[in-house]
Design a protein around this motif. Structure first.
Motif, short mmCIF file in Angstrom:
data_model
loop_
_atom_site.label_atom_id
_atom_site.label_comp_id
_atom_site.label_asym_id
_atom_site.label_seq_id
_atom_site.Cartn_x
_atom_site.Cartn_y
_atom_site.Cartn_z
N THR A 187 0.88 -1.18 0.00
CA THR A 187 0.00 0.00 0.00
C THR A 187 0.92 1.23 0.00
O THR A 187 1.84 1.31 0.81
N VAL A 188 0.70 2.17 -0.93
CA VAL A 188 1.52 3.39 -0.97
C VAL A 188 0.68 4.56 -0.47
O VAL A 188 -0.36 4.87 -1.05
N LEU A 189 1.14 5.18 0.63
CA LEU A 189 0.40 6.29 1.24
C LEU A 189 1.21 7.57 1.09
O LEU A 189 2.36 7.65 1.56
N ASP A 190 0.63 8.58 0.46
CA ASP A 190 1.31 9.86 0.24
C ASP A 190 1.06 10.78 1.43
O ASP A 190 -0.06 11.24 1.65
N LEU A 191 2.14 11.03 2.20
CA LEU A 191 2.01 11.92 3.36
C LEU A 191 2.36 13.36 3.00
O LEU A 191 2.37 14.23 3.86
N THR A 192 2.67 13.62 1.73
CA THR A 192 2.99 15.00 1.33
C THR A 192 1.75 15.72 0.81
O THR A 192 1.81 16.91 0.52
N SER A 193 0.63 15.00 0.67
CA SER A 193 -0.59 15.67 0.24
C SER A 193 -1.45 15.93 1.48
O SER A 193 -1.30 15.26 2.50
N ASP A 194 -2.34 16.90 1.38
CA ASP A 194 -3.20 17.26 2.50
C ASP A 194 -4.66 17.15 2.05
O ASP A 194 -5.08 17.94 1.22
N PRO A 195 -5.40 16.17 2.53
CA PRO A 195 -4.99 15.14 3.48
C PRO A 195 -4.20 14.03 2.80
O PRO A 195 -4.25 13.91 1.57
N PRO A 196 -3.47 13.20 3.58
CA PRO A 196 -2.77 12.06 3.00
C PRO A 196 -3.73 11.17 2.19
O PRO A 196 -4.90 11.04 2.55
N ALA A 197 -3.20 10.61 1.08
CA ALA A 197 -4.05 9.79 0.21
C ALA A 197 -3.29 8.56 -0.25
O ALA A 197 -2.05 8.54 -0.29
N ILE A 198 -4.04 7.52 -0.59
CA ILE A 198 -3.43 6.27 -1.07
C ILE A 198 -3.15 6.39 -2.57
O ILE A 198 -4.04 6.70 -3.36
N LEU A 199 -1.88 6.15 -2.96
CA LEU A 199 -1.52 6.19 -4.39
C LEU A 199 -1.65 4.81 -5.02
O LEU A 199 -1.80 4.70 -6.23
N ARG A 200 -1.51 3.78 -4.19
CA ARG A 200 -1.66 2.41 -4.70
C ARG A 200 -2.26 1.56 -3.59
O ARG A 200 -1.68 1.49 -2.50
N PRO A 201 -3.43 0.92 -3.84
CA PRO A 201 -3.98 0.07 -2.79
C PRO A 201 -3.14 -1.19 -2.61
O PRO A 201 -2.51 -1.66 -3.55
N GLY A 202 -3.11 -1.70 -1.39
CA GLY A 202 -2.36 -2.93 -1.10
C GLY A 202 -3.06 -3.68 0.01
O GLY A 202 -4.20 -3.36 0.35
N SER A 203 -2.34 -4.62 0.63
CA SER A 203 -3.03 -5.48 1.59
C SER A 203 -3.33 -4.74 2.90
O SER A 203 -4.18 -5.18 3.67
N ILE A 204 -2.64 -3.64 3.19
CA ILE A 204 -3.04 -2.81 4.33
C ILE A 204 -4.17 -1.91 3.84
O ILE A 204 -3.99 -1.10 2.92
N LEU A 205 -5.35 -2.09 4.44
CA LEU A 205 -6.57 -1.47 3.91
C LEU A 205 -6.73 -0.03 4.40
O LEU A 205 -6.22 0.34 5.47
N PRO A 206 -7.48 0.79 3.63
CA PRO A 206 -7.76 2.17 4.07
C PRO A 206 -8.32 2.23 5.49
O PRO A 206 -7.96 3.12 6.26
N THR A 207 -9.17 1.28 5.85
CA THR A 207 -9.77 1.30 7.19
C THR A 207 -8.72 1.03 8.28
O THR A 207 -8.84 1.53 9.39
N GLU A 208 -7.68 0.25 7.96
CA GLU A 208 -6.61 0.03 8.95
C GLU A 208 -5.78 1.29 9.14
O GLU A 208 -5.38 1.64 10.25
N LEU A 209 -5.51 2.00 8.03
CA LEU A 209 -4.76 3.25 8.12
C LEU A 209 -5.54 4.29 8.92
O LEU A 209 -4.95 5.13 9.62
N ALA A 210 -6.87 4.21 8.84
CA ALA A 210 -7.72 5.16 9.56
C ALA A 210 -7.51 5.09 11.07
O ALA A 210 -7.70 6.08 11.77
N GLU A 211 -7.08 3.92 11.57
CA GLU A 211 -6.85 3.79 13.02
C GLU A 211 -5.78 4.78 13.48
O GLU A 211 -5.80 5.24 14.61
N ILE A 212 -4.83 5.09 12.62
CA ILE A 212 -3.78 6.05 12.97
C ILE A 212 -4.12 7.45 12.44
O ILE A 212 -3.94 8.44 13.13
#
Ligand code: AMP
Ligand code: MG
Length: 336
Positions: A187-212
């Motif tokens: 999973t590729v997560l862009d932390l330089t955009s506001d808000p952070p966004a996923i550039l490529r989905p992977g096995s770590i799901l958007p809902t798991e990233l939401a926990e942080i």
């Protein structure tokens, strides 16, 4: 089969032989290319601080220089110097998901070759889990740029055999530590955009990233509908050389289909569907399908079929990464 030209060292995935790791680290330090297993797919590694070494990755793969590489390090502590800023959210994501299949995109440090970042000001960083990968990075004492170890646009490798098939003679060494556990790219997560966004989905799901993150990040890049509008991103990627089509379960009796067609069913589908096909592979659940998907494509591709038909899983959140890869490995059957 011609005689292999790239040496293959077989190593234990849990306790890799230090001599083999030293040999591989030596190749990296001298600017060479080593294929090794991460938990996602086999990577093609080179010294990420050297333009010359990184250039060799692009040459061996035939990869467009506009497509950046992920830089692998062996720990959170060793990651920080390779980003020019390290926000608190990066720290918390890394603590939760590293080692693991999450790539964080951050402003790059000048130490990283700008070829590795495709000339951009950001770098994708990740700590892989397998001992082989981390021992190699630690022994070389270098960050290792590593895209998937396949020719560009072809099916990603989840076995050393897949790497050799595509890259024998083009790279210096293959470390064979068996199949990769996750099987789908990070999973590729862009932390330089506001808000952070996923550039490529992977096995770590958007809902798991939401926990942080405190919110469910949007998937912004690389989904096929987006790719079609965006120049330079190829919609056909991860593709076998056999013509490969996707079709709904109700399209399988299409009279236009060549006789010698293989079928790959992803998700739960009616067992009657498999009747008419000579070769059938069925991958029912995401946990089973993600590690097996690329190997299934490799195996069907090796059968000299006239076509491969893939039935996608439902468009539901747990299938997001596999659907992304599947949609880019295939064309719709009505475009056949
Ligand atoms: P791979 O082909 O498996 O090496 O994956 C590399 C992918 O990681 C690229 O296609 C991008 O999606 C992503 N990536 C790596 N570095 C960056 C970066 N600096 N900015 C944005 N995306 C990146
Ligand atoms: Mg790739």
């Amino acid at each position: 089969m011609p005689t292999p030209r790239t040496p293959i060292l077989v190593v234990s995935p849990d306790a890799p032989d230090p001599d083999a790791i030293c040999q591989a680290a030596d190749v990296i330090e001298r600017g060479g290319l080593v294929a090794f297993a991460t938990e996602t797919v086999y990577g093609l590694g080179a010294n990420a601080t050297s333009d010359g070494a990184v250039r060799r990755i692009f040459e061996a793969k035939g990869r467009e220089s506009t497509n950046p590489l992920i830089v692998h390090i062996d720990s959170l502590e060793s990651a920080r110097p390779f980003a020019s800023t390290w926000p608190d959210v990066a720290e918390r994501l890394a603590e939760r998901f590293w080692p693991g299949p999450l790539t964080l995109v951050l402003p790059k440090s000048p130490v990283i070759s700008s070829l590795a970042t495709a000339g951009g000001a950001t770098v994708g960083l990740r700590v892989p889990r397998p001992a082989v990968a981390r021992d190699l990075i630690r022994t070389a004492r270098l960050p290792i740029a590593a895209p998937s170890a396949n020719r560009s646009l072809r099916v990603s490798p989840t076995l050393a055999r897949h790497v050799a098939k595509d890259l024998d003679g083009r790279i210096d060494l293959i470390l064979d530590s068996g199949p990769t556990a996750v099987g789908i790219e990070s999973t590729v997560l862009d932390l330089t955009s506001d808000p952070p966004a996923i550039l490529r989905p992977g096995s770590i799901l958007p809902t798991e990233l939401a926990e942080i993150l405190g919110f469910v990040p949007a998937i912004r890049g690389q989904v096929p509908s987006f790719i079609n509008k965006s120049p330079g991103l190829n919609p056909i990627h991860y593709a076998p050389s056999t013509p490969c089509f996707r079709a709904g379960i109700d399209q399988l009796d299409d009279p236009e289909l060549p006789e010698n067609t293989g079928l790959l069913l992803v998700g739960h589908h009616n067992p009657d569907a498999r009747r008419a096909f000579a070769h059938v592979i069925e991958l029912r659940t995401p946990d089973f399908a993600e590690p097996a998907f690329y190997d299934a494509l490799h195996r069907l591709d090796e059968l000299d079929l006239d076509a491969i038909l893939v039935v996608p899983p439902p468009d539901s959140p747990e299938w997001v990464a596999l659907r992304d890869r599947l949609l880019r490995a295939t064309r719709p059957l009505d475009e056949a």
